[in-house]
Design a protein around this motif. Structure first.
Motif, PDB file in Angstrom:
ATOM      1  N   ASN A   1       0.811  -1.228   0.000  1.00 22.42           N
ATOM      2  CA  ASN A   1       0.000   0.000   0.000  1.00 22.42           C
ATOM      3  C   ASN A   1       0.840   1.271   0.000  1.00 22.42           C
ATOM      4  O   ASN A   1       0.332   2.343  -0.299  1.00 22.42           O
ATOM      5  N   LYS A   2       2.124   1.177   0.346  1.00 23.13           N
ATOM      6  CA  LYS A   2       2.897   2.407   0.564  1.00 23.13           C
ATOM      7  C   LYS A   2       3.074   3.247  -0.705  1.00 23.13           C
ATOM      8  O   LYS A   2       3.024   4.469  -0.648  1.00 23.13           O
TER       9      LYS A   2
ATOM     10  N   LYS B   1       0.252   5.550  -1.211  1.00 29.52           N
ATOM     11  CA  LYS B   1       0.245   6.718  -0.324  1.00 29.52           C
ATOM     12  C   LYS B   1       1.300   7.744  -0.724  1.00 29.52           C
ATOM     13  O   LYS B   1       1.158   8.925  -0.447  1.00 29.52           O
TER      14      LYS B   1
ATOM     15  N   PRO C   1      -5.935  -4.081   6.861  1.00 27.19           N
ATOM     16  CA  PRO C   1      -5.248  -3.746   8.111  1.00 27.19           C
ATOM     17  C   PRO C   1      -5.120  -2.221   8.266  1.00 27.19           C
ATOM     18  O   PRO C   1      -5.057  -1.505   7.267  1.00 27.19           O
ATOM     19  N   VAL C   2      -5.067  -1.770   9.492  1.00 28.46           N
ATOM     20  CA  VAL C   2      -5.043  -0.332   9.762  1.00 28.46           C
ATOM     21  C   VAL C   2      -3.867   0.035  10.664  1.00 28.46           C
ATOM     22  O   VAL C   2      -3.685  -0.549  11.730  1.00 28.46           O
ATOM     23  N   GLY C   3      -3.066   0.999  10.188  1.00 27.81           N
ATOM     24  CA  GLY C   3      -2.021   1.583  11.029  1.00 27.81           C
ATOM     25  C   GLY C   3      -2.385   3.030  11.299  1.00 27.81           C
ATOM     26  O   GLY C   3      -2.992   3.362  12.314  1.00 27.81           O
ATOM     27  N   THR C   4      -2.068   3.906  10.339  1.00 29.19           N
ATOM     28  CA  THR C   4      -2.497   5.303  10.465  1.00 29.19           C
ATOM     29  C   THR C   4      -3.952   5.490  10.034  1.00 29.19           C
ATOM     30  O   THR C   4      -4.558   6.513  10.337  1.00 29.19           O
ATOM     31  N   GLY C   5      -4.490   4.550   9.266  1.00 27.45           N
ATOM     32  CA  GLY C   5      -5.857   4.679   8.746  1.00 27.45           C
ATOM     33  C   GLY C   5      -5.928   5.350   7.379  1.00 27.45           C
ATOM     34  O   GLY C   5      -7.019   5.560   6.844  1.00 27.45           O
ATOM     35  N   THR C   6      -4.773   5.638   6.792  1.00 24.42           N
ATOM     36  CA  THR C   6      -4.758   6.342   5.502  1.00 24.42           C
ATOM     37  C   THR C   6      -5.302   5.468   4.371  1.00 24.42           C
ATOM     38  O   THR C   6      -6.088   5.931   3.531  1.00 24.42           O
ATOM     39  N   THR C   7      -4.903   4.205   4.366  1.00 32.06           N
ATOM     40  CA  THR C   7      -5.383   3.294   3.327  1.00 32.06           C
ATOM     41  C   THR C   7      -6.884   3.082   3.479  1.00 32.06           C
ATOM     42  O   THR C   7      -7.640   3.111   2.506  1.00 32.06           O
TER      43      THR C   7
ATOM     44  N   ASP D   1       2.970 -10.629   6.771  1.00 32.42           N
ATOM     45  CA  ASP D   1       3.863  -9.936   7.708  1.00 32.42           C
ATOM     46  C   ASP D   1       3.184  -9.934   9.078  1.00 32.42           C
ATOM     47  O   ASP D   1       1.950  -9.903   9.152  1.00 32.42           O
TER      48      ASP D   1
ATOM     49  N   TYR E   1       0.870  -6.405  10.245  1.00 34.87           N
ATOM     50  CA  TYR E   1      -0.419  -5.991   9.684  1.00 34.87           C
ATOM     51  C   TYR E   1      -1.229  -7.156   9.092  1.00 34.87           C
ATOM     52  O   TYR E   1      -2.326  -7.451   9.558  1.00 34.87           O
TER      53      TYR E   1
ATOM     54  N   THR F   1      -1.649  -5.941   2.039  1.00 31.54           N
ATOM     55  CA  THR F   1      -1.015  -4.629   1.886  1.00 31.54           C
ATOM     56  C   THR F   1       0.507  -4.691   1.823  1.00 31.54           C
ATOM     57  O   THR F   1       1.166  -3.645   1.814  1.00 31.54           O
ATOM     58  N   GLY F   2       1.083  -5.896   1.818  1.00 30.27           N
ATOM     59  CA  GLY F   2       2.544  -6.004   1.664  1.00 30.27           C
ATOM     60  C   GLY F   2       3.258  -6.108   3.006  1.00 30.27           C
ATOM     61  O   GLY F   2       2.857  -6.872   3.873  1.00 30.27           O
ATOM     62  N   GLY F   3       4.334  -5.347   3.152  1.00 33.13           N
ATOM     63  CA  GLY F   3       5.076  -5.352   4.414  1.00 33.13           C
ATOM     64  C   GLY F   3       6.025  -6.524   4.583  1.00 33.13           C
ATOM     65  O   GLY F   3       6.578  -6.733   5.663  1.00 33.13           O
TER      66      GLY F   3
END
Ligand SMILES: *Cc1c(COP(=O)(O)O)cnc(C)c1O
Length: 292
Positions: free
Chosen positions: A29-30, A33, A163-169, A248, A251, A279-281
């Protein structure tokens, strides 16, 4: 960014949207972004892109890779002054030409403060600074392309899990999908109950009235961000053996464990189709010895 076709691997009514197989050296996903920032650097005539991350940051890894490929210099402000974290991520980033600046954990806490950011913007001028994790409306707008991919590659999918980290995706999906979709975000963080607010704040202005149904689930962090418990470890190893798909632990492993548990206990119907976003990672796997 490469536009490799995305394969959907399917098992037990769960399909995987393999973003991990797109994007070349910056898979997942990076790249979605980040791409706005590369246009922005070109537009402004900025020589450098600067961002923040830990020694295993997928975000800095992707930034370094894209910078190398697109001919833009990159600067990574990395948490951890002792340089104990000479990670495989940082070796890649250096090899791709990223200039690494180590800062103490204490200084790193100021990463979202304008005055602190300004110091780096001036030190590396002409430059553009990207918030940690690419968490911005511009990043979310880039992730609306993932919604387009879903419509093209999986036109029947209606239940999306990410999956959610910052929520941007997640914000990009909410912005790009309509009310016929249900989107569940699996938080990789423990107790980040402000994520709903954060996703709303990340929605591009044009998408403020999005009617997609969405929510964030908080019970699948397995001990906290980047933490691994026995359950997750065993689940991931079994999953990889059975399905031949690498995950990974930060996430995508937690997302698939969440899907597995929600279906096993009947909260989600086992026969209902789910589209999970891979989303990769995978570069981060090198930080976990048990993943071999
Ligand atoms: C960064 C990352 C995420 C989280 O994305 P956000 O847009 O920050 O929520 C999810 N999965 C992987 C593999 C990541 O690297």
């Amino acid at each position: 960014m490469s536009d490799t076709p995305v394969l959907g691997v399917s098992f037990d009514h769960v399909s995987l949207l393999r973003l991990d197989q797109t994007g070349g050296l910056a898979p997942g996903n990076k790249a979605f972004k980040l791409r706005h920032y590369f246009f922005e650097a070109k537009r402004l005539g900025a020589a450098r892109l600067i961002s923040f991350g830990g020694p295993w940051s997928n975000h800095l890894h992707a930034l370094a890779a894209m910078g190398c490929q697109l001919g833009v210099e990159t600067v990574g402000i990395v948490r951890g002054e002792l340089r104990e974290e000479n990670s495989a991520m940082l070796s890649d980033a250096r090899r791709w030409g990223m200039h690494i600046v180590y800062v103490s954990r204490e200084d790193y806490r100021q990463r979202n403060e304008a005055a602190y950011q300004q110091k780096f913007i001036e030190r590396f001028a002409p430059s553009v600074l990207i918030p940690e994790g690419g968490a911005s409306r511009a990043g979310a707008r880039g992730c609306m392309a993932v919604a387009d991919i879903i419509r093209r590659k999986a036109p029947l999918a209606r239940h999306i899990v990410v999956p959610v980290g910052t929520g941007t995706t997640m914000a990009g999906l909410v912005a790009g999908l309509d009310e016929s979709f249900e989107i569940d975000g699996i938080s990789a963080l423990k107790g980040a109950h402000d994520l709903t607010q954060r996703v709303k704040a990340l929605l591009p202005r044009s998408a403020r009235n999005s009617r997609a149904h969405w929510r964030i689930l908080h019970d699948y962090h397995c001990g906290g961000f980047a933490r691994v418990n026995v359950l997750l470890r065993e689940f991931m190893l079994a999953f990889e053996t059975i399905h031949g798909v690498e995950l990974d632990p930060v996430y995508t492993g937690k997302m698939l464990l969440a899907i597995h548990q929600l279906r096993a206990c009947g909260v989600w119907h086992e026969g209902a189709s789910v589209l999970a976003i891979h989303t990769g990672g995978l570069q981060g796997r090198r930080g976990y010895s048990w993943l071999g």
